[in-house]
Design a protein around this motif. Structure first.
Motif, PDB file in Angstrom:
ATOM      1  N   LEU A  69       0.865  -1.197   0.000  1.00  0.00           N
ATOM      2  CA  LEU A  69       0.000   0.000   0.000  1.00  0.00           C
ATOM      3  C   LEU A  69       0.892   1.235   0.000  1.00  0.00           C
ATOM      4  N   THR A  70       0.601   2.072  -0.906  1.00  0.00           N
ATOM      5  CA  THR A  70       1.454   3.271  -0.960  1.00  0.00           C
ATOM      6  C   THR A  70       0.645   4.539  -0.728  1.00  0.00           C
ATOM      7  N   HIS A  71      -0.613   4.322  -0.419  1.00  0.00           N
ATOM      8  CA  HIS A  71      -1.463   5.483  -0.210  1.00  0.00           C
ATOM      9  C   HIS A  71      -1.040   6.223   1.040  1.00  0.00           C
ATOM     10  N   LEU A  72      -1.109   7.513   0.993  1.00  0.00           N
ATOM     11  CA  LEU A  72      -0.640   8.345   2.125  1.00  0.00           C
ATOM     12  C   LEU A  72      -1.455   8.099   3.389  1.00  0.00           C
ATOM     13  N   ASP A  73      -2.755   7.909   3.167  1.00  0.00           N
ATOM     14  CA  ASP A  73      -3.621   7.696   4.334  1.00  0.00           C
ATOM     15  C   ASP A  73      -3.202   6.471   5.121  1.00  0.00           C
ATOM     16  N   ASP A  74      -2.813   5.438   4.379  1.00  0.00           N
ATOM     17  CA  ASP A  74      -2.368   4.211   5.071  1.00  0.00           C
ATOM     18  C   ASP A  74      -1.104   4.488   5.905  1.00  0.00           C
ATOM     19  N   LYS A 128      -2.054   6.437   8.799  1.00  0.00           N
ATOM     20  CA  LYS A 128      -2.712   5.559   9.776  1.00  0.00           C
ATOM     21  C   LYS A 128      -1.670   4.744  10.544  1.00  0.00           C
ATOM     22  N   GLY A 129      -0.705   4.218   9.751  1.00  0.00           N
ATOM     23  CA  GLY A 129       0.366   3.411  10.373  1.00  0.00           C
ATOM     24  C   GLY A 129       1.156   4.235  11.413  1.00  0.00           C
ATOM     25  N   PHE A 130       1.555   5.432  11.047  1.00  0.00           N
ATOM     26  CA  PHE A 130       2.303   6.285  12.002  1.00  0.00           C
ATOM     27  C   PHE A 130       1.474   6.623  13.225  1.00  0.00           C
ATOM     28  N   LYS A 131       0.169   6.883  12.937  1.00  0.00           N
ATOM     29  CA  LYS A 131      -0.703   7.216  14.075  1.00  0.00           C
ATOM     30  C   LYS A 131      -0.762   6.081  15.072  1.00  0.00           C
ATOM     31  N   LEU A 132      -0.721   4.831  14.543  1.00  0.00           N
ATOM     32  CA  LEU A 132      -0.812   3.668  15.441  1.00  0.00           C
ATOM     33  C   LEU A 132       0.513   3.446  16.174  1.00  0.00           C
ATOM     34  N   GLY A 133       1.533   4.190  15.844  1.00  0.00           N
ATOM     35  CA  GLY A 133       2.797   4.117  16.597  1.00  0.00           C
ATOM     36  C   GLY A 133       3.914   3.493  15.797  1.00  0.00           C
ATOM     37  N   ALA A 134       3.773   3.323  14.453  1.00  0.00           N
ATOM     38  CA  ALA A 134       4.827   2.719  13.687  1.00  0.00           C
ATOM     39  C   ALA A 134       6.041   3.632  13.619  1.00  0.00           C
ATOM     40  N   ALA A 135       7.173   2.981  13.516  1.00  0.00           N
ATOM     41  CA  ALA A 135       8.392   3.770  13.475  1.00  0.00           C
ATOM     42  C   ALA A 135       8.740   4.162  12.034  1.00  0.00           C
TER      43      ALA A 135
END
Ligand code: ADP
Length: 895
Positions: free
Chosen positions: A91-96, A99-106
């Motif tokens: 997935l290369t969509h920005l929203d994803d 979303k990933g960063f919001k969930l705490g991804a590094a």
């Protein structure tokens, strides 16, 4: 998080694509990582929870549970939330991504995976994570340090508050000054005790504030005093200081301390000691007073601690015994061992009795041995301190050196003894002199009187003879008075009380002074104030001597007017009080005595007033009279006004006795002879006159008289004649009467012979000694003939013939029938002469009156005969009736 994974980091790869897993496993292993794999989301959570990988590579698009959910879950768990997660997705969509960063991804890696990119991103995030971890540790350390610092700051604050509280609570002024400049750096609130004005003290120079009078710093707290040369503080120093304004005293302690800024400063603590100082001062003053008192009293001090059995001996205590301050121990034996052997037991008994409270005081005079060996007299006194049980704990006392006092006492007693010996010697000398002087005086007076009767002498010669006679008589009075005074001084004046008719006694005196006053041309009145006792007991001779002295003075010192003699009782005898209190008072209208002279007249040889009067006396009469009155229990008083007259009086307690005996004595028969065989009487006397008087007296009465002129002859004659009685003179040259008596008593046939001493030595001691030597009795010279006869009668039991003098009433009734007598005036003169025993005067006067009146011849003859026989008393009796114009009657009776 465990950091052990740092050198070989563990990576978890979660992907449901088997190929992806294989590829990454191989690649990452090769890159040096420890790789764990999970083929779904659920598995990934389990492994992550168990193994705590350093990083998770998480596929997003997975079946059942996608990567986002896995991430969400892991981030929600405390032990997994810190594990960095890198998403791998196609997935290369920005929203994803968001979303990933919001969930705490590094991070985010897009698929298809570029392995080099994966490795680069993994490495970046691992080092980021490591740095993060280091930062966290650092942060924790920092926080710990901050907490610790806060704690120590709090402790410092508390300590400071406590320090301040203590400083303020010290009740002492505390201040800190700079070592070099003396600038005040700190003061506590009590500094106002030290200085009145405590405003703005900080920054000022301490000695200028505290010691206003000083011009430089105090020497005792200069830097050299409180710091060593090596820059270290010395030990605390202290001194006392008095505030000149408040006069209060301070005890100041100081020392060098390190100040907050690291330099050495001076800390000083001043405590107010004014009360202690005042107490010390009071104590010192007390001690000083006590020491002064002790020194003044010259007393040594001792303080015996009975519990320790130790004694403090003061320097003076030791000095009294010749020891220095450092000598002698503090043991009680220092006292007891120095006691005189005779004083030890008494001293111990005294202390014990005091401890047992048997005596109220401990006070004893003892002898103690001086260092030089001799003994000194000590008065030791003390008091004990008792405990509640009444046991003595301590005893404190003094030692007073009595040696000087004892020496003075000894010297005094020696002097007293010497004075007594001298006095005795003087008395003996006077007695001897009076004895020795009387004999030649008798010759002088006798010859003077003989010459006076010699008609061949011219008027001038007669006048010279009269001078000799007057001078001789004066000398005789003087001798008697001097003898009396010496007896008084030697305390040897004695009274010899007898019973006598009081009224008769007073009448005789009145008659005498009636005549004397008449001769002088003044009036004499006798006032009989109250009723008087008839017969009293007193020393008649001495009482007469006193009254005659007072009346003679009254007549002598009165040129005109009158002399009044008053006698009365101020208290009659009763059942409670057997004595009469009789007042004798002599008043005159004579020259009087100045008040300042009154105290002098009772002293021997004191005469006051006009000189020509002084020529007429000795100045001894009143001294003798006063002493006699005192001996009789009274007091001689005088009141006098110069130029107006004097009153002398005395009150005496006189004992009344039954009048029977005395009344008989008035009528007592006079012995005129003895019947039966003549008793042999031996008269031993070295004076021819005395021998012949006794011979003249006794021979006519029928005695056979033998005469011996000394003791030795007396003993010889007594052995020869074996007399019935011996009349023994005591004072004789060679062998005296005492020795002669002793020798006679040793002769067997004479051991019971009656020996009567007759002596002019009238002292009691001589009488006692004569009795001791063996005499039966004693008669004083000049003797009364009746007394000699009475004694002989008493011892020899004689058959006597008496001539009884008739009762007064008979005499008065028959006087005119018997003899033509003298006029009352002439009788008075003769009576006066008979009273003083002036035989020559009587003979002289008789010749005078006979010449003018021949009808008196018979009377004159009778009196002359009695005079030649020395019967003075009988002459008096014979003359008395004529004082009232009444002649006597006599008749003879046999016993
Ligand atoms: P004397 O009469 O022998 O001188 P006294 O001892 O009797 O000695 O008296 C002492 C002195 O006291 C006298 O010399 C006289 O000065 C004084 N005195 C005594 N009695 C009288 C008196 N009645 N009136 C005045 N003076 C007196």
């Amino acid at each position: 998080m465990d950091t052990t994974y740092s050198h070989q980091n563990t990576l978890l790869v979660v992907d449901d694509k088997h190929d992806n897993l294989k590829l990454l496993l191989a690649f990452l292993n090769t890159a040096g990582f420890n790789v764990l794999v999970a083929e779904n989301g659920q598995k990934g959570i389990e492994i992550a929870t168990l193994a705590h990988p350093d990083m998770i590579l998480l596929d997003v698009m997975m079946q059942n549970m996608d990567g986002f959910k896995v991430c969400q879950h892991l981030k929600s768990q405390a032990d997994t939330q810190d594990i960095p997660i890198i998403f791998m997705t196609a997935l290369t969509h920005l929203d994803d991504k968001v979303k990933g960063f919001k969930l705490g991804a590094a991070d985010y890696i897009t698929k298809p995976l570029q392995l080099e990119e994966v490795l680069a991103r993994v490495n970046v995030h691992l080092s980021l994570r490591q740095l993060q971890q280091q930062l966290s540790v650092q942060n924790q350390l920092l926080q710990k340090e901050v907490a610790e610092r806060q704690q120590s700051e709090q402790a410092l604050k508390t300590a400071h508050e406590r320090f301040i509280t203590i400083l303020e609570g010290l009740e002492a002024a505390v201040y800190v000054t700079d070592m070099q400049t003396y600038e005040i750096l700190f003061v506590n609130k009590h500094i106002d005790q030290l200085v009145n004005n405590n405003n703005e003290l900080l920054g000022k120079v301490c000695w200028q504030v505290f010691h206003r009078t000083q011009t430089s710093p105090c020497t005792f707290c200069s830097p050299n005093q409180i710091m060593t040369g090596k820059g270290q503080p010395t030990s605390a120093y202290h001194w006392e200081y008095q505030n000149p304004d408040t006069q209060r005293w301070f005890y100041i302690q100081g020392r060098a301390i390190r100040w907050i800024d690291g330099r050495w400063v001076r800390l000083e603590v001043a405590t107010d000691i004014t009360e202690r100082k005042q107490a010390e001062e009071a104590l010192r003053a007390n001690e000083e007073r006590f020491q002064l008192a002790m020194r003044g009293a010259n007393e040594g001090l001792w303080d015996w601690n009975l519990e320790k059995n130790e004694v403090y001996y003061s320097p003076r205590w030791k000095q009294i015994l010749g020891y220095g301050e450092q000598e002698l121990s503090s043991h009680p034996t220092e006292f007891f061992e120095r006691l005189h052997p005779d004083d030890i037991s008494q001293s111990r008994e005294n202390v014990t009795a005091y401890f047992e409270k048997k005596i109220p005081h401990y006070e004893i005079t003892v002898r103690m041995q001086h260092k030089q060996g001799h003994y000194v007299w000590i008065l030791s006194r003390g008091i004990a301190v008792w405990n509640e049980q009444g046991k003595a704990l301590r005893m404190v006392g003094t030692h007073m050196d009595l040696t000087a006092q004892k020496q003075t006492e000894d010297a005094l007693s020696q002097a007293k003894k010497a004075a007594e010996i001298a006095n005795r010697a003087k008395t003996a000398f006077l007695a001897n002199m009076s004895h020795e002087l009387r004999t030649p005086l008798n010759a002088i007076l006798g010859y003077a009187q003989l010459f006076k009767r010699d008609k061949t002498l011219n008027a001038k010669q007669q006048e010279s003879i009269a001078v000799i006679q007057r001078s001789g008589e004066y000398l005789l009075t003087l001798i008697s008075d001097v003898l009396d005074v010496s007896k008084i001084e030697a305390n040897r004046m004695e009274l010899f009380p007898v019973e006598f008719d009081f009224k008769h006694f007073i009448n005789e005196i009145n008659e005498l002074f009636l005549m004397r006053s008449k001769q002088k041309g003044i009036d004499f009145h006798y006032q009989f104030i109250t009723q008087l006792p008839t017969v009293i007991q007193a020393d008649e001779t001495r009482l007469r001597q006193i009254i005659i002295n007072l009346l003679s003075n009254a007549v002598k010192f009165t040129k005109q007017g009158e002399v009044i003699f008053k006698v009365g009782s101020t208290q009659a005898s009763s059942s409670h009080f057997p004595n009469w209190k009789i007042r004798f008072q002599v008043e005159d209208t004579g020259i009087g005595i100045a008040s300042e002279e009154l105290s002098k007249i009772f002293k021997p040889f004191q005469q006051v007033g006009e000189r020509n009067y002084q020529m007429q006396g000795t100045g001894l009469g009143l001294a003798i009279s006063q002493k006699l009155v005192e001996m009789m229990g009274g007091q001689l008083h005088v009141e006098s006004t110069l130029g107006e007259g004097s009153t002398f009086w005395m009150e005496l307690d006189l004992r009344e006795v039954s009048s029977k005996g005395q009344l008989e004595s008035i009528d007592k028969p006079v012995m005129i002879g003895i019947s039966g065989p003549s008793p042999k009487i031996l008269v031993v006397d070295d004076q021819g006159e005395n021998r012949s008087i006794l011979s003249h007296l006794l021979t006519p009465l029928g005695f056979e008289v033998f005469k011996a002129c000394d003791g030795e002859e007396g003993v010889e004659l007594a052995t020869q004649i074996q007399p019935a009685a011996i009349l023994m003179d005591l004072v004789m040259p060679e062998m005296d009467g005492f020795e002669a008596t002793r020798q006679i008593r040793k002769i067997p046939q004479l051991k019971d012979v009656v020996i009567i001493a007759i002596s002019a030595n009238v002292f009691e001691l001589d009488q006692q000694n004569s009795i001791k030597a063996g005499c039966d009795d004693f008669i004083a010279k000049p003797f009364q003939t009746e007394r000699v006869l009475e004694k002989l009668n008493q011892y020899l039991n004689l058959k006597t013939i008496y001539q009884r003098t008739a009762k007064k009433s008979d005499i008065q009734a028959q006087a005119d029938l018997s003899l033509t007598g003298p006029s009352p005036e002439q009788a008075a003169i003769l009576f006066d002469l008979s009273l003083i025993g002036d035989i020559e005067g009587i003979l002289d006067y008789l010749e005078n009156i006979e010449k003018n009146k021949s009808e008196l011849k018979q009377f004159v003859f009778k009196v002359k005969k009695l005079a030649e026989d020395f019967q003075v008393h009988q002459i008096g009796d014979l003359i008395k009736p004529y004082l009232q114009k009444n002649p006597p009657l006599s008749k003879e009776v046999e016993n």
